[in-house]
Design a protein around this motif. Structure first.
Motif, short mmCIF file in Angstrom:
data_model
loop_
_atom_site.label_atom_id
_atom_site.label_comp_id
_atom_site.label_asym_id
_atom_site.label_seq_id
_atom_site.Cartn_x
_atom_site.Cartn_y
_atom_site.Cartn_z
N ALA A 209 0.79 -1.24 0.11
CA ALA A 209 -0.13 -0.29 -0.03
C ALA A 209 0.76 1.26 -0.09
O ALA A 209 0.59 2.37 -0.81
N ALA A 210 1.80 1.24 0.77
CA ALA A 210 2.91 2.23 1.00
C ALA A 210 3.58 2.57 -0.48
O ALA A 210 3.89 3.73 -0.90
N GLY A 211 4.04 1.36 -0.84
CA GLY A 211 4.57 1.58 -2.43
C GLY A 211 3.60 2.13 -3.47
O GLY A 211 4.26 3.00 -4.28
N LEU A 212 2.39 1.79 -3.52
CA LEU A 212 1.40 2.50 -4.43
C LEU A 212 1.21 3.99 -4.16
O LEU A 212 1.22 4.77 -5.18
N MET A 213 1.33 4.36 -3.11
CA MET A 213 1.22 5.70 -2.67
C MET A 213 2.42 6.54 -3.22
O MET A 213 2.34 7.43 -3.50
N LYS A 214 3.62 5.90 -3.03
CA LYS A 214 4.90 6.54 -3.40
C LYS A 214 4.72 6.55 -5.16
O LYS A 214 5.22 7.56 -5.59
N GLU A 215 4.12 5.55 -5.53
CA GLU A 215 4.09 5.52 -6.98
C GLU A 215 3.41 6.42 -7.79
O GLU A 215 3.47 7.09 -8.70
N MET A 216 2.29 6.94 -7.00
CA MET A 216 1.35 8.22 -7.17
C MET A 216 2.22 9.50 -7.51
O MET A 216 2.03 9.99 -8.58
N GLY A 217 3.23 9.61 -6.98
CA GLY A 217 3.95 10.80 -6.97
C GLY A 217 4.73 10.76 -8.19
O GLY A 217 5.10 11.85 -8.87
N LEU A 218 5.08 9.50 -8.61
CA LEU A 218 5.98 9.45 -9.97
C LEU A 218 5.22 9.96 -10.99
O LEU A 218 5.75 10.06 -12.31
N ILE A 219 3.96 10.14 -11.02
CA ILE A 219 3.01 10.06 -12.31
C ILE A 219 2.22 11.45 -11.87
O ILE A 219 1.22 11.57 -12.28
N ASP A 220 2.91 12.16 -11.04
CA ASP A 220 2.06 13.66 -10.91
C ASP A 220 0.86 13.29 -10.19
O ASP A 220 -0.01 14.12 -10.39
N LEU A 221 0.49 12.43 -9.57
CA LEU A 221 -0.79 12.32 -8.71
C LEU A 221 -0.22 12.35 -7.20
O LEU A 221 0.69 11.83 -6.88
N TYR A 222 -1.33 13.08 -6.40
CA TYR A 222 -0.79 13.20 -5.02
C TYR A 222 -2.08 12.51 -4.06
O TYR A 222 -3.06 13.03 -4.59
N PRO A 223 -1.66 11.85 -3.10
CA PRO A 223 -2.76 11.28 -2.28
C PRO A 223 -3.86 12.43 -1.86
O PRO A 223 -3.22 13.71 -1.42
N ASN A 224 -5.04 11.97 -1.75
CA ASN A 224 -6.11 13.18 -1.09
C ASN A 224 -6.33 12.58 0.26
O ASN A 224 -5.44 11.58 0.73
N MET A 225 -7.22 13.39 1.15
CA MET A 225 -7.25 13.05 2.47
C MET A 225 -7.67 11.55 2.56
O MET A 225 -7.40 10.86 3.59
N ALA A 226 -8.36 11.13 1.57
CA ALA A 226 -9.17 9.90 2.05
C ALA A 226 -8.06 8.58 1.77
O ALA A 226 -8.06 7.84 2.59
N ILE A 227 -7.03 8.92 1.03
CA ILE A 227 -5.86 7.87 1.24
C ILE A 227 -5.23 8.07 2.33
O ILE A 227 -4.78 7.03 2.89
N TYR A 228 -4.84 9.19 3.13
CA TYR A 228 -4.27 9.44 4.19
C TYR A 228 -5.02 8.66 5.34
O TYR A 228 -4.34 8.07 6.26
N ILE A 229 -6.21 8.86 5.19
CA ILE A 229 -6.98 8.31 6.47
C ILE A 229 -6.92 6.84 6.41
O ILE A 229 -6.71 6.21 7.22
#
Length: 485
Positions: free
Chosen positions: A185-205
């Protein structure tokens, strides 16, 4: 004359019959929207998504449900593709119930291959799909709790030249958090940054809950710094989720640090009643009662009022250490604040006393409440009567029940208490009381729940009241073990 009347009657009948036919020319041939869609699905070949809009029938959950039921028997892939297409229409949106229904009808939990087959069919047929198409598929995976298949779907998006969005990542991350695979799950969240996507509040929760559930509290706390670094201020929900995890698995010291941070930030981040109560519970469970009282003072100073749950947590903690006298002083202090009543506080205390095997003190307090017109709630009444029964004091339990039955404004006593009392009274051969209670059950339509049904009926037969025996016999459907222990 008779012939003329007959002819006139025949003419009127024919006229009326003709009129009815003209008013309802298509009564027997009109198709429902579901039938139109299902008929179309049977006729069209590949790439059904291109031709479905031509049906032009009303699309709603009832229609979708009928089509899915028809397709589920022998045409599951066709039904799934219709479901996915329906979820893309601007004028219709699947409810969580419909996702659940689709998973049930097509047995997606048992047959996850169905998801893969649909995606492969899109590829083979060259179907036009969008990121919304994949999000509907991912929602099916979420409903069926298929984390690995959801990850496969996410990876397949690139083959269709589709860029996954935040919603898609959130769905997959959530599934792996629920699965407990926080590294992925943490790897997928980091992967988002590589394609200019940023986690929203729902993902952080979601990530915060996931880390806390597996006891990785340091990682959960680090998320707070990551959020601030990305310009996403942690809200009250994130703080509360992490605080709850720290209270369950971590140190009290860390929980107090987080509480202080929330109090310092203030505004929308200020702790609420649930937050303070969670920390008070942690203090009580660790035996830190003075610390719990200090948190209560901080809670009130911040303008946050304790509720019944807060009082219940405190009374349970103090009773566990035998410090009952201090609870009475605490109740006076809290009630003076005006947010909870003596009835609520003393009812919680009765429950806590019973839970700590202090039945004598619980009954003494309960009797004082009745004498002082402080009405106990239904839970306190039920708990105390059951405790008396567990001690073999069935007659005392019945007399208390009978006394409470005449008091107006009391909370409802749990229906299981009737069965518990009737069992005990029958076993102890208290016939008069057993018959009286059985009559109450008849009058109130309360079903008997007990594995000792046959012996109770035999005992009641001896009383000679056939009406009660017949009622209990005809209404006894639940003979589950464990209702009375």
């Amino acid at each position: 004359m008779l012939i003329c009347k007959s002819m006139a009657f025949w003419s009127v009948s024919r006229l009326l019959s003709s009129s009815i036919r003209h008013k309802n020319p298509k009564f027997s041939t009109a198709q429902s929207p579901a039938e139109k869609y299902y008929t179309h699905l049977q006729k069209c070949g590949d790439n059904i998504e291109k031709t479905l809009p031509a049906v032009r029938a009303k699309l709603d959950s009832s229609c979708v449900n009928v089509v899915l039921n028809k397709c589920s028997r022998t045409q599951s892939q066709l039904g799934l593709r219709f479901f996915i297409w329906a979820g893309l229409q601007s004028y219709y949106r699947h409810s969580s119930y419909m996702y659940s229904k689709a998973c049930e009808l097509f047995r997606i939990n048992q047959n996850p291959r169905a998801i893969i087959d649909v995606i492969e069919a899109y590829r083979v047929e060259g179907s036009v799909v969008t990121v919304k198409t994949f999000n509907v598929v991912l929602n099916l995976c979420r409903e069926a709790k298929l984390a690995d298949e959801a990850l496969w779907v996410l990876r397949k998006m690139a083959e269709f030249n589709i860029r996954a969005d935040t919603i898609a990542y959130n769905t997959v991350i959530r599934l792996f958090c629920e699965k407990g695979d926080m590294d992925l799950a943490a790897g997928l969240m980091k992967e988002m940054g590589l394609i200019d996507l940023y986690p929203n509040m729902a993902i952080y929760i979601t990530m915060s809950k996931g880390f806390c559930n597996v006891g990785r509290l340091d990682d959960a706390c680090k998320l707070l710094k990551v959020m601030k670094g990305h310009g996403c201020s942690p809200n009250k929900v994130v703080y509360s989720v992490i605080l709850d995890g720290v209270c369950r698995f971590g140190s009290l010291e860390k929980a107090l640090e987080l509480l202080a941070e929330m109090e310092k930030d203030g505004g929308d981040f200020s702790p609420n009643t649930v937050t303070y109560t969670s920390i008070i519970q942690s203090c009580c469970e660790k035996g830190e009662l003075m610390e719990a009282l200090e948190i209560l003072d901080r809670m009130r100073a911040s303008g946050c009022a304790p509720n019944r749950v807060t009082i219940s947590v405190l009374t349970k903690g103090f009773c566990a250490q035998g410090r009952v006298e201090e609870v009475y002083k605490l109740i006076d202090k809290v009630v003076a604040g005006g947010n909870v009543s003596y009835a609520e506080c003393y009812s919680s205390l009765v429950v806590s006393l019973v839970g700590n095997k202090n039945l004598q003190e619980a009954e003494k307090l309960f009797r004082w409440m009745l004498a002082s017109a402080v009405k106990p709630d239904g839970l306190a009444c039920s708990i105390l009567i059951k405790a008396l029964c567990l001690e073999g004091q069935f007659l005392d339990g019945f007399h208390l029940f009978d006394e409470l039955d005449s008091v107006e404004g009391l909370g409802a006593i749990d229906s299981d208490i009737y069965s518990i009392l009737l069992v005990g009274l029958s076993q102890k051969r208290h016939s008069v009381e057993a018959v009286k209670l059985a009559k109450l059950m008849v009058d109130r339509g309360i079903q008997l729940k007990t594995p000792s049904f046959d012996s109770i009926v035999e005992h009641l037969k001896e009383s000679g009241d056939k009406e009660i025996v017949m009622y209990l016999s005809s209404n006894f459907f639940d003979r589950r073990q464990g209702d009375f222990k």
